[in-house]
Design a protein around this motif. Structure first.
Motif, PDB file in Angstrom:
ATOM      1  N   ILE A 100       0.573  -1.699   0.025  1.00 16.62           N
ATOM      2  CA  ILE A 100      -0.037  -0.329   0.026  1.00 16.62           C
ATOM      3  C   ILE A 100       0.880   1.390  -0.086  1.00 16.62           C
ATOM      4  O   ILE A 100       0.334   2.313   0.300  1.00 16.62           O
ATOM      5  CB  ILE A 100      -0.481   0.306   1.305  1.00 16.62           C
ATOM      6  CG1 ILE A 100      -0.528  -0.409   2.581  1.00 16.62           C
ATOM      7  CG2 ILE A 100      -1.616  -1.011   0.951  1.00 16.62           C
ATOM      8  CD1 ILE A 100      -1.304  -0.422   3.956  1.00 16.62           C
ATOM      9  N   ARG A 152       5.580  -0.216   2.856  1.00 17.39           N
ATOM     10  CA  ARG A 152       4.487  -0.808   4.198  1.00 17.39           C
ATOM     11  C   ARG A 152       3.140  -1.180   3.272  1.00 17.39           C
ATOM     12  O   ARG A 152       3.208  -1.254   1.879  1.00 17.39           O
ATOM     13  CB  ARG A 152       3.191   0.718   4.694  1.00 17.39           C
ATOM     14  CG  ARG A 152       3.614   1.335   5.699  1.00 17.39           C
ATOM     15  CD  ARG A 152       2.842   2.698   5.899  1.00 17.39           C
ATOM     16  NE  ARG A 152       2.098   2.019   6.697  1.00 17.39           N
ATOM     17  CZ  ARG A 152       1.659   2.586   8.025  1.00 17.39           C
ATOM     18  NH1 ARG A 152       2.941   3.109   8.659  1.00 17.39           N
ATOM     19  NH2 ARG A 152       1.274   2.632   9.194  1.00 17.39           N
ATOM     20  N   ALA A 190      -0.026  -4.160   3.198  1.00 13.53           N
ATOM     21  CA  ALA A 190      -1.595  -4.772   4.315  1.00 13.53           C
ATOM     22  C   ALA A 190      -1.855  -5.997   3.991  1.00 13.53           C
ATOM     23  O   ALA A 190      -1.525  -6.822   2.674  1.00 13.53           O
ATOM     24  CB  ALA A 190      -3.055  -4.042   3.931  1.00 13.53           C
ATOM     25  N   SER A 233      -5.124  -9.300   4.864  1.00 13.20           N
ATOM     26  CA  SER A 233      -6.423  -8.706   5.560  1.00 13.20           C
ATOM     27  C   SER A 233      -7.363  -9.954   4.915  1.00 13.20           C
ATOM     28  O   SER A 233      -7.079 -10.820   3.411  1.00 13.20           O
ATOM     29  CB  SER A 233      -7.294  -7.742   4.776  1.00 13.20           C
ATOM     30  OG  SER A 233      -7.265  -7.379   3.426  1.00 13.20           O
ATOM     31  N   ASP A 275      -8.656  -6.890   9.292  1.00  8.95           N
ATOM     32  CA  ASP A 275      -7.541  -6.300   8.688  1.00  8.95           C
ATOM     33  C   ASP A 275      -5.832  -5.765   9.177  1.00  8.95           C
ATOM     34  O   ASP A 275      -5.842  -5.069   9.845  1.00  8.95           O
ATOM     35  CB  ASP A 275      -7.970  -5.293   8.418  1.00  8.95           C
ATOM     36  CG  ASP A 275      -7.392  -4.437   6.528  1.00  8.95           C
ATOM     37  OD1 ASP A 275      -6.220  -4.681   7.213  1.00  8.95           O
ATOM     38  OD2 ASP A 275      -7.949  -3.970   5.610  1.00  8.95           O
ATOM     39  N   GLU A 285      -1.921  -3.757   8.976  1.00  7.91           N
ATOM     40  CA  GLU A 285      -0.772  -2.965   8.119  1.00  7.91           C
ATOM     41  C   GLU A 285      -0.116  -2.906   8.463  1.00  7.91           C
ATOM     42  O   GLU A 285       0.482  -3.526  10.221  1.00  7.91           O
ATOM     43  CB  GLU A 285      -1.532  -1.083   8.763  1.00  7.91           C
ATOM     44  CG  GLU A 285      -2.910  -1.042   7.462  1.00  7.91           C
ATOM     45  CD  GLU A 285      -2.854   0.551   7.016  1.00  7.91           C
ATOM     46  OE1 GLU A 285      -2.209   1.581   7.555  1.00  7.91           O
ATOM     47  OE2 GLU A 285      -3.815   0.597   6.693  1.00  7.91           O
TER      48      GLU A 285
END
Length: 625
Positions: free
Chosen positions: A180, A184, A186, A188, A202, A204
């Motif tokens: 993302i 970083r 994610a 989910s 979810d 991060e």
């Protein structure tokens, strides 16, 4: 059956009208829950299992509970037993076992109240074991999580992919791993409820590219109304305890994804083509002249039998020096050890009638113990080391299948030629087994960082369902290995190596074996049925019969086969076509140059994919006809 029984007891307690039956159900429910906890392998050691003995104020040490622990408490004046699902800064969430219904039934408890309740029941004593205290090294967990992500989604880390989807079957919500931002990602899992998309959960993460860390930053669980974050806008960590808790949960989640999920792009690749990754292998690849790097690592340039024997003897001399001086091998000594090629093409050395080899034979007897000499002599029929160009081709295909890191098992490793050819960009930890003591000791001297056991494969201590990859050239022979766990299969040695190695692989793990063509072509389908129930065939290559001629001095018909371990065992009624063979009529010229028909048993895979046969199939007359 235990789960169904406890559900019925839950229903009796919730809906029953007879107080006597309700009280009996509560006692029985606790006892069954305790039985469940013991079966899960918790450290409960209470001998007296009378229900009333569980409740006492005896637990005074600090508790060390973690996500996944099974606990017994009395909360809101009712018995509550179940699994810790999440630990927050001031809350603990417990999932009762089992729930009366299939909807989410997690119970939120104040953390201080939860710990007070924990102390009231001696069945929670394992939670108070000081050995369970967490090691204060959060970076260790973050590095482990980075390695786990590297196994299941290496393209996300290398930025070759922005998003990957994982399928967990009909009973699990799909998982997505997505980049993302520059540093970083994610992870989910979502499901739909009343038209809304619900996070379950979810998370991060921040990727530490240089430090190789994966650090949790946010956690969102919509069905519980939870949203947590451990940093401010300037990336300052405000809550180290929460960060460690989320990192620990992330590690467990990554383990689950690796164990129970399959990447959808790999599933699609299998459906589109079982053999496409092998189209790049050409016959010339196995006949190319070795590079200087190849020669330095594992020489394959033609050498006479006399030269091979001399190199073998020098390698043994070096090994004896290392043992006497109790020191590791120097680099120049390792170069000489790598020249050891075994005795597969040197049977004359052991033949007393071959007087021209008497000098070498006598020196070999002086260098080896009687047991080592006997083992070396017996290996003349089976010890054929794998050409380095073929090993490189195997690593190339493993990379095509997404392998970039993980644990690798070689169950018949010789001196470790597969270890020496590992590409530099692959992060692999090797485990080897070698029955020949001489070859095994050389492998240990060459690769001290590897875990190498010198014993028969049937005696090797190796955990089941744990290795990411298994590679090697399985031994051939017309005999069975005595191993109680596999005796019922009545497999010959090369079939036994397949069966046992499958059990050592994790679901989704890759098996890459060089084996005789009989594995795929023989009329007896028992091994192929066993393979098909536990694995998917990713592809195979029928090798030229002179692939091993330089090393072994002989021709042999062999296949390179790739399998992937399934997450569930396939039903017998669903076995694929490659389990079966067909008889084909081929023609050849006999010694009188007469054209004759000859029936050949060939696996359907190679009939349907003749492009995977890297030679021209021929029947030729030999010493037996």
């Amino acid at each position: 059956a235990l789960q169904d029984t406890i559900k019925e007891l839950n229903q009796t307690i919730e809906e029953g009208e007879n107080s006597k039956w309700i009280a009996m159900a509560e006692v029985l429910r606790e006892d069954l829950a305790y039985l469940y906890a013991r079966q899960r392998g918790t450290n409960l050691t209470i001998e007296n299992e009378i229900q009333m003995s569980y409740h006492s104020e005896v637990l005074t040490e600090p508790p060390h509970y973690h996500t996944g622990d099974f606990v017994f408490i009395e909360y809101d004046q009712k018995p509550l037993y179940g699994t810790i699902e999440l630990v927050d800064a001031d809350k603990v969430y417990v999932e009762p076992y089992p729930s009366v219904s299939d909807v989410n039934t997690q119970i939120e408890i104040d953390r201080n109240e939860f710990e007070r309740c924990l102390r009231q029941d001696v069945r929670n004593s394992y939670v108070f074991d000081p050995n369970r205290a967490p090691v204060q090294d959060p970076e260790r967990i973050q590095k482990e999580n980075y390695r786990k992500l590297q196994k299941i989604a290496p393209e996300i880390l290398t930025k070759d992919a922005d998003i990957l989807h994982f399928n967990g079957g009909s009973h699990r919500y799909p998982v997505t791993i997505e980049r993302i931002d520059e540093d970083r990602i994610a992870i989910s899992s979502y499901y739909e409820q009343n038209g809304d998309s619900m996070a379950d959960p979810d998370m991060e993460f921040v990727i530490g590219t240089n430090a190789h860390t994966l650090s949790a930053r946010t956690y969102q669980q919509d069905n519980l109304g939870i949203y947590q974050e451990v940093e401010m806008e300037n990336d300052l960590v405000l809550n180290p305890e929460l960060e460690e808790e989320l990192d620990t949960f992330a590690g467990q989640w990554l383990d689950t994804i690796q164990r129970d999920y399959t990447r959808e792009d790999l599933l699609q690749d299998k459906e589109e083509s079982l053999f496409s990754p092998f189209e790049k292998i050409q016959e010339a690849e196995f006949k190319a002249e070795p590079s200087e790097e190849t020669i330095s690592k594992n020489p394959t340039n033609p050498r006479s039998a006399r030269e091979k024997c001399a190199d073998n003897l020098q390698a043994i001399r070096i090994l004896r020096s290392l043992e006497e001086e109790k020191r590791p091998a120097r680099e120049e000594e390792k170069d000489q050890l790598r020249l050891y090629t075994g005795w597969g093409a040197l049977a004359d050395v052991f033949d007393p009638s071959k007087e021209t080899w008497e000098t070498e034979r006598n020196e070999l007897k002086n260098l080896l113990s009687p047991e080592e000499y006997q083992s070396a002599m017996e290996s003349t029929l089976t010890a054929f080391y794998t050409p380095s160009v073929l090993i490189d081709a195997i690593y190339s295909k493993l990379r095509d299948f997404g392998v970039s890191a993980g644990t690798v098992l070689e169950p018949s490793c010789g001196i470790g030629n597969f270890f020496s050819r590992k590409p530099e960009d692959m992060d692999l930890q090797f485990y080897g087994v070698e029955i020949d003591p001489l070859s095994g000791k050389m492998a240990q001297a060459l690769y001290p960082e590897a875990d190498i056991q010198i014993k028969g494969y049937e005696e090797a201590a190796l955990p089941d369902h744990s290795f990411d990859v298994a590679i090697g050239n399985v031994p051939f022979g017309d005999y069975q290995v005595q191993n109680p766990q596999y005796d019922r299969l009545h497999f010959l040695i090369h079939d036994y190596f397949f069966a046992k190695t499958i059990d050592k692989l994790r679901p989704g793990g890759i098996l890459a074996f060089i084996t005789s063509t009989g594995t795929m072509d023989k009329a007896d389908t028992r091994l192929r049925e066993h393979l098909a129930r536990h694995c998917d065939l990713l592809g195979g290559v029928r090798l030229p019969n002179d692939t091993f001629s330089k090393e072994a001095g002989t021709t042999v018909n062999s296949d390179l086969l790739f399998f992937q371990k399934r997450h569930s065992i396939r039903e017998k009624e669903e076995l694929p076509d490659w389990v079966d063979t067909e008889k084909q009529i081929e023609f050849y010229e006999n010694k009188e140059r007469e054209r004759q028909a000859f029936p050949v048993q060939t696996n359907r895979y190679f009939i349907e994919h003749p492009e995977m046969i890297l030679a021209e199939p021929k029947n030729v007359s030999g010493p037996f006809g």
